[in-house]
Motif scaffolding. Structure first.
Motif, PDB file in Angstrom:
ATOM      1  N   ALA A  13       0.813  -1.133   0.080  1.00  0.00           N
ATOM      2  CA  ALA A  13       0.186  -0.093  -0.106  1.00  0.00           C
ATOM      3  C   ALA A  13       0.922   1.255  -0.188  1.00  0.00           C
ATOM      4  CB  ALA A  13      -1.062  -0.019   1.202  1.00  0.00           C
ATOM      5  N   ALA A  16      -6.082  -5.449  -5.180  1.00  0.00           N
ATOM      6  CA  ALA A  16      -6.367  -5.540  -3.712  1.00  0.00           C
ATOM      7  C   ALA A  16      -7.827  -6.181  -3.572  1.00  0.00           C
ATOM      8  CB  ALA A  16      -6.484  -4.176  -3.256  1.00  0.00           C
ATOM      9  N   ARG A  41      -1.098  -2.200  -3.885  1.00  0.00           N
ATOM     10  CA  ARG A  41      -1.503  -3.438  -3.597  1.00  0.00           C
ATOM     11  C   ARG A  41      -1.990  -4.420  -4.707  1.00  0.00           C
ATOM     12  NH1 ARG A  41      -6.224  -2.238   0.098  1.00  0.00           N
ATOM     13  NH2 ARG A  41      -6.062  -4.454   0.708  1.00  0.00           N
TER      14      ARG A  41
END
Length: 473
Positions: A44, A152, A131
């Motif tokens: 992240a 993600a 991500r």
């Protein structure tokens, strides 16, 4: 592990795996040349990563070439205008040699630095996706042709590209996938690395990058952003029996206690956060280019953090990779020639500082010739400037140890350290052996020819883990 069905297939010119120093420099340079670039990072962003993050003038010059220096300076790290090194009671101070008009260093924490670099890539026209974990490299015959990744939300996507850039650190997913994970040259470090941040004292000298050596220990103090100072120690490496719970705290505090001038520098400072550690370090060269792929940054080449070269090299060779490949990206044969030439250039340009770094990373007690070098440099400003220039790549280590200077150091060491004459003579003999060994390695393993890599698979290779990011010194 079996990926879920592919939900999207995209095409781009370049896909970069890793959005930190090497990846952002590569992406920004390609994008400014008009190329379509997608950058994937498993983390992240912005986020921290293990790094000692000192930038010599040469590293700041790379940020300037990327148009990122102004934004990095806005993060608030002080300009370090003086270098200071002390060993055996001799202190050596100097300014920094200028690189592209920059005559200072900076120590910038990675969360802010990496955020600026990713924003620079985006502003240049690259698309950066956090991500997103790469799970496979895609092949067209023996040519790397793209990647498969999980986003993600757990969706699987594929990106087809003319070039796959693995800028994903020492544990590189891309290096593993293309068969280049095993280095063709590895030199284990003799030091472990521990570092922490301290809230700096109000009267601290925040313009000095300082290093101290006592016995086999080495420690530093580098003022950085947010009023902090980064203090790193590199004691000699220990076996696994010397690690485990609490080992980092113990080894860090014990090393500082053995470095009284570092302890004095930190007096009145308050430690902030936990101690970070990097152990079991090795410096290496990996095969870094092949049909449709390249490995800038730590994924292809890594040096022990003792000389703080990692960020500069990541930025420099990410940028030069893009500059080398941009005009031939649409011609596979010409692209492969350009990638191979770029790889050879990095080996040739980095081999001397690689040897120099490995010497400092041995984790040994100060040798007689080293003591004499500090003694001489303390009274010789020209020698001090050469030493500072080696770290900023404006001078070569060979300029420090010319035959006449090496002979003079040995003679003066014999006079000043007469009681240890056998040790002085043994050190001089070892120096000759070291120079000979480095010469042979330079003329053979590091002559600049590409080292063969394991042939890639003819079908996509699915991987279960992704590299955790770059570790730069």
């Amino acid at each position: 592990m079996v990926d879920s069905p592919v939900t999207a297939v995209e095409r781009t010119d370049v896909v970069v795996v890793g959005a930190r120093c090497a990846g952002s420099a590569t992406a920004a340079t390609f994008a400014r040349a008009g190329r379509a670039v997608i950058v994937l990072d498993a983390a992240a962003l912005p986020s921290d990563t293990l790094s000692t993050h000192l930038l010599w003038p040469a590293g700041l010059a790379e940020l300037q070439r990327l148009d990122a220096l102004t934004a990095v300076e806005a993060l608030g790290a002080p300009r370090l205008t003086r270098a200071y090194a002390q060993a055996a009671g001799y202190g050596v101070g100097s300014g920094f040699p200028s690189v592209d008009g920059i005559d200072y260093a900076m120590c910038v924490r990675r969360t802010g630095l990496d955020a600026v670099l990713a924003r620079t890539a985006v502003d240049a026209g690259a698309e950066v996706r956090s991500r997103c974990r790469v799970t496979a490299v895609l092949w067209d015959g023996n040519r790397c042709a793209g990647v498969r990744y999980l986003d993600a939300a757990g969706r699987t996507g594929e990106i087809r590209a003319a070039l796959v850039v693995g800028a994903d650190g020492r544990r590189s997913t891309i290096a593993r996938a293309v068969g280049a994970e095993r280095p063709f040259l590895t030199v284990p470090s003799g030091r472990d690395c521990y570092f922490a941040y301290w809230r700096d004292a109000a009267d601290a000298p925040r313009h000095i990058a300082a290093q101290w050596r006592v016995g086999a220990d080495l420690g530093t103090a580098f003022p950085c952003d947010d009023g902090l100072v980064l203090s790193l120690v590199q004691p000699p490496t220990v076996s696994d029996l010397g690690r485990g719970p609490g080992a980092a705290e113990r080894r860090y505090t014990e090393a500082i206690a053995r470095l009284p001038d570092l302890a004095a520098r930190l007096h009145g400072c308050e430690r902030v956060g936990r101690i970070r550690s990097a152990t079991g370090i090795s410096s290496y060269f990996r095969r870094s280019a092949g049909p449709g792929w390249a490995l800038p940054g730590d994924s292809g080449h890594f040096k022990d953090p003792v000389t703080a070269q990692g960020i500069r090299d990541a930025l420099h060779y990410g940028r030069t990779l893009a500059e080398s490949a941009d005009e031939v990206l649409d011609d596979p044969r010409a692209l492969d020639v350009a990638l191979s030439a770029w790889e050879r250039r990095r080996v040739v340009e980095c081999r001397e500082i690689f040897h120099w770094t490995n010497r400092l990373a041995r984790g040994e007690t100060l040798r007689p010739l080293e003591i004499e070098l500090y003694r001489t440099a303390a009274d010789d400003p020209a020698l001090a400037v050469i030493t500072a220039g080696i770290f900023s790549r404006t001078h070569r280590p060979a300029e420090l140890y010319t035959p006449s200077r090496a002979l003079g150091l040995a003679a003066r060491a014999a006079v000043h350290q007469w009681a240890q004459l056998p040790a002085v003579l043994a050190d001089a003999a070892r120096e000759i052996r070291d120079v000979g060994g480095e010469w042979r390695t330079t003329r053979t393993t590091l002559r600049g020819d590409a080292s063969p890599a394991t042939p890639p698979p003819s079908t996509p290779l699915t991987l279960t883990t992704a590299g955790p990011g770059e570790h730069h010194a």
